[in-house]
Design an enzyme around this catalytic site. Structure first.
Site, short mmCIF file in Angstrom:
data_model
loop_
_atom_site.label_atom_id
_atom_site.label_comp_id
_atom_site.label_asym_id
_atom_site.label_seq_id
_atom_site.Cartn_x
_atom_site.Cartn_y
_atom_site.Cartn_z
N ARG A 45 5.69 9.34 -1.55
CA ARG A 45 6.77 8.89 -1.99
C ARG A 45 6.91 7.63 -2.91
O ARG A 45 6.19 6.70 -2.36
CB ARG A 45 7.47 8.51 -0.56
CG ARG A 45 8.76 7.76 -0.71
CD ARG A 45 9.28 7.34 0.81
NE ARG A 45 10.48 6.23 0.54
CZ ARG A 45 10.63 5.18 0.94
NH1 ARG A 45 9.98 4.78 2.00
NH2 ARG A 45 11.78 4.63 0.70
N HIS A 77 14.78 1.20 -4.23
CA HIS A 77 13.95 0.37 -3.45
C HIS A 77 14.32 -1.17 -3.73
O HIS A 77 13.36 -1.83 -4.11
CB HIS A 77 12.79 0.79 -3.37
CG HIS A 77 11.78 0.50 -2.30
ND1 HIS A 77 11.18 1.45 -1.27
CD2 HIS A 77 11.86 -0.81 -1.41
CE1 HIS A 77 10.62 0.74 -0.27
NE2 HIS A 77 10.98 -0.45 -0.41
N GLU A 80 16.36 1.45 3.21
CA GLU A 80 16.46 0.31 4.12
C GLU A 80 17.83 -0.42 3.70
O GLU A 80 17.71 -1.78 3.33
CB GLU A 80 15.47 -0.35 4.01
CG GLU A 80 14.45 0.25 4.94
CD GLU A 80 13.24 -0.71 5.59
OE1 GLU A 80 13.40 -1.89 4.96
OE2 GLU A 80 12.50 -0.20 5.97
N ASN A 132 12.35 4.78 8.58
CA ASN A 132 11.37 3.65 8.48
C ASN A 132 11.15 3.14 9.69
O ASN A 132 12.05 2.52 10.17
CB ASN A 132 11.67 2.76 7.25
CG ASN A 132 11.59 3.32 5.87
OD1 ASN A 132 11.39 4.52 5.57
ND2 ASN A 132 11.96 2.46 5.01
N TYR A 143 8.98 0.97 12.19
CA TYR A 143 7.80 -0.12 12.56
C TYR A 143 7.84 -0.64 13.80
O TYR A 143 6.89 -0.76 14.47
CB TYR A 143 8.18 -1.32 11.55
CG TYR A 143 7.85 -0.77 10.32
CD1 TYR A 143 6.34 -0.88 9.56
CD2 TYR A 143 8.62 -0.59 9.18
CE1 TYR A 143 6.01 -0.52 8.23
CE2 TYR A 143 8.29 -0.07 7.98
CZ TYR A 143 7.18 -0.22 7.26
OH TYR A 143 6.72 0.37 6.36
N GLU A 189 8.55 5.66 6.29
CA GLU A 189 7.38 4.73 6.30
C GLU A 189 6.97 4.53 7.82
O GLU A 189 8.00 4.76 8.65
CB GLU A 189 8.21 3.27 5.72
CG GLU A 189 8.22 3.30 4.52
CD GLU A 189 8.98 1.93 4.08
OE1 GLU A 189 8.58 0.81 4.52
OE2 GLU A 189 9.45 1.84 2.83
C1 BGP Z 1 10.12 -1.70 4.67
C2 BGP Z 1 10.16 -1.86 3.18
C3 BGP Z 1 8.90 -1.76 2.55
C4 BGP Z 1 7.67 -2.49 3.19
C5 BGP Z 1 7.65 -2.32 4.57
C6 BGP Z 1 6.79 -3.28 5.05
O1 BGP Z 1 11.03 -2.60 5.13
O2 BGP Z 1 10.91 -0.61 3.05
O3 BGP Z 1 8.90 -2.02 1.22
O4 BGP Z 1 7.71 -3.80 2.53
O5 BGP Z 1 8.87 -2.71 5.06
O6 BGP Z 1 7.29 -4.57 5.22
P1 BGP Z 1 6.49 -6.06 5.00
O7 BGP Z 1 5.80 -6.05 3.71
O8 BGP Z 1 7.61 -7.23 5.39
O9 BGP Z 1 5.60 -6.11 6.18
#
Ligand code: BGP
Length: 482
Positions: free
Chosen positions: A80, A124, A170, A302, A304, A382
């Site tokens: 991607r 992006h 995002e 995405n 996290y 992600e």
């Molecule tokens: C997401 C974005 C990415 C990447 C990732 C990690 O929000 O889509 O581009 O940056 O987060 O975030 P960071 O780099 O702030 O740790």
């Protein structure tokens, strides 16, 4: 749900990894490319960690063949990546730049040479600066036509080879950071009215692009990627549960409902109207959003972290929260909206050095919520761990990253068992790359890149980490050997 036996990942599952143009490419002023808003923003003192830029990034623009070869050796099924709008239309609109188009032709063909499925993100975050100068970019309705023109150029040029499209990355993050937190371009603080209008323009750009793509390629698969941080109420007190419902309507469903249903959540809209910040609709917008939603193929996610939600009294915390962009644990600040919710740290979960909760089960939870509410297939576009990596004898022993990914994949497998239709899993990221606000010290890749904040540092040499070899096995066994 509990199942005695796992059905595992589907046979054609796309094991992938992701990047974004600004974060990897470099070559910021080459072959006709003009500046994006990020090229300008990073030059404002104090905006990025140690004033890092993506001028050179990890030089993917020149080293993409080596990067794709490493992907092929790993057995990666999908890559991607995003396209830089200002390479294709250096002025945002008007004259198209053939050299920019050619670069992505080459990258796509290089992927296909090794049977790696290209998954393309149209946007992006790197808006051409020219559009900011012409009419303040996303703030002006004209952005919608310029966006659709740009997206359609990509569909026409690459649609014969690219089947998987992510229109926006995002939207909640680039608008929130751009117009509320002042952390991304254009750096505005708490401009709520504009923030919701900008979002409406972005929704329209997304919707019209979906329709344009389906017109050209009815079999293409399309969606946008949402940064989903599922919310847990901190207790079984009804006020905490209610606060959680408020939070979800305003912070999650506000985006996902528009992508999937083509309408805003009713209570969120009522609330915005009461504050006088609800977006202005043009005639026909509601119908276009609905039609596009009926053609969306998947929800891009995405994932996290999750968050905890607690009722916040009227005299409680009033803050947009503060991110930790240094890697010094415990420096993030709590967010809260008086009379509704606040977002305290979750004491049950460990965190990364940047104070992001580590919650593998949250990934399954996210998939279940989306499946119940929208019944759409899901692309995890992600997921990954940002960490300090240390070279030891020329190697990176990132057992912490392996553990993070293993635990998340285990939960994703359970989501498959639960009946969620997961199409792909892309880790963030393939190589190390620029973290927008955290420089090069916050690393995510399977492949280490020799460079740090200083533009003149490092050889840019690629070194596969332990996690690279581990993921290779995961792919080979379709997620059976973790
Ligand atoms: C997401 C974005 C990415 C990447 C990732 C990690 O929000 O889509 O581009 O940056 O987060 O975030 P960071 O780099 O702030 O740790």
């Amino acid at each position: 749900m509990y199942f005695k036996e796992s059905t595992g990942f589907p046979k054609d599952f796309l094991w992938g990894s992701a990047s974004a143009a600004y974060q990897v490419e470099g070559a910021w002023a080459e072959d006709g490319k003009k500046p994006s808003v990020w090229d300008k923003f990073v030059r404002i003192p104090g905006k990025t960690f140690k004033a890092t830029t993506g001028d050179k990034a990890v030089d993917h623009y020149h080293m993409y063949k080596e990067d794709v070869r490493l992907m092929a050796e790993m057995g990666l099924k999908t890559y991607r990546f995003s396209i830089a709008w200002s390479r294709i239309y250096p002025d945002g609109n008007g004259q198209v730049n053939e050299k920019g188009l050619q670069f992505y032709d080459d990258l796509i063909n290089e992927c296909l040479k090794y049977n790696i499925v290209p998954m393309v993100t149209v946007y992006h975050w790197d808006l051409p600066q020219a559009l900011e100068d012409q009419y303040h970019g996303w703030e002006d309705r004209r952005i919608v036509d310029d966006f659709v023109n740009y997206a359609t150029t990509l569909f026409k040029r690459y649609g014969d080879r690219v089947k998987h499209w992510i229109i926006l990355n995002e939207q909640n993050v680039f608008t929130g950071h751009g117009w509320m937190l002042a952390k991304h371009p254009p750096g505005k603080f708490k401009d709520m009215k504009t923030y919701y209008q900008v979002n409406h323009h972005a929704f329209m750009a997304h919707a019209k692009s979906v329709l344009a793509l389906k017109e050209l390629y009815p079999d293409a698969l399309v969606g946008s990627s949402f940064a989903y941080g599922p919310a847990y109420a901190v207790s079984d007190k009804p006020e905490d549960q209610m606060a959680c419902v408020d939070y979800e309507d305003l912070k999650s469903y506000y985006w996902m409902d528009v992508y999937a249903y083509g309408r805003y959540p009713r209570s969120a809209m009522k609330y915005l109207e009461s504050l006088g910040v609800a977006p202005h609709f043009e005639e026909g917008d509601a119908e276009i959003l609905k039609e596009a939603a009926s053609k969306v193929d998947f929800m891009g996610v995405n994932y996290y972290k999750t968050c905890s939600i607690e009722y916040n009294p009227l005299d409680g915390v009033d803050s947009l929260g503060g991110e930790n962009n240094t890697g010094k644990k415990g420096t993030a600040e709590m967010e809260g909206v008086p009379g509704m919710y606040k977002v305290p740290a979750n004491k049950n979960l460990p965190t990364t050095d940047w104070d992001w909760t580590i919650d593998p089960m949250g990934l399954r939870f996210a998939c279940r919520k989306i499946t119940s509410r929208y019944d759409l297939p899901i692309v995890i576009s992600e997921n990954g761990l940002g960490a300090f990596d240390k070279l030891e004898d020329g190697k990176i022993h990132d057992s912490y990253r392996i553990e993070y990914l293993r635990n998340h994949i285990e939960e994703l497998k359970k989501a498959c068992d639960d009946g969620c239709r997961i199409l792909a899993y892309c880790t963030w990221s393939y190589t190390d790359l620029l973290s927008w606000l955290n420089g090069y010290q916050k690393r995510y890749g399977f492949v280490y890149v020799d460079r740090d904040e200083d533009e003149n540092s490092g050889t840019l040499k690629r070194i596969p980490k332990d996690s690279y070899y581990w993921y290779k096995k995961v792919i080979e066994t379709n997620g059976e050997e973790l």
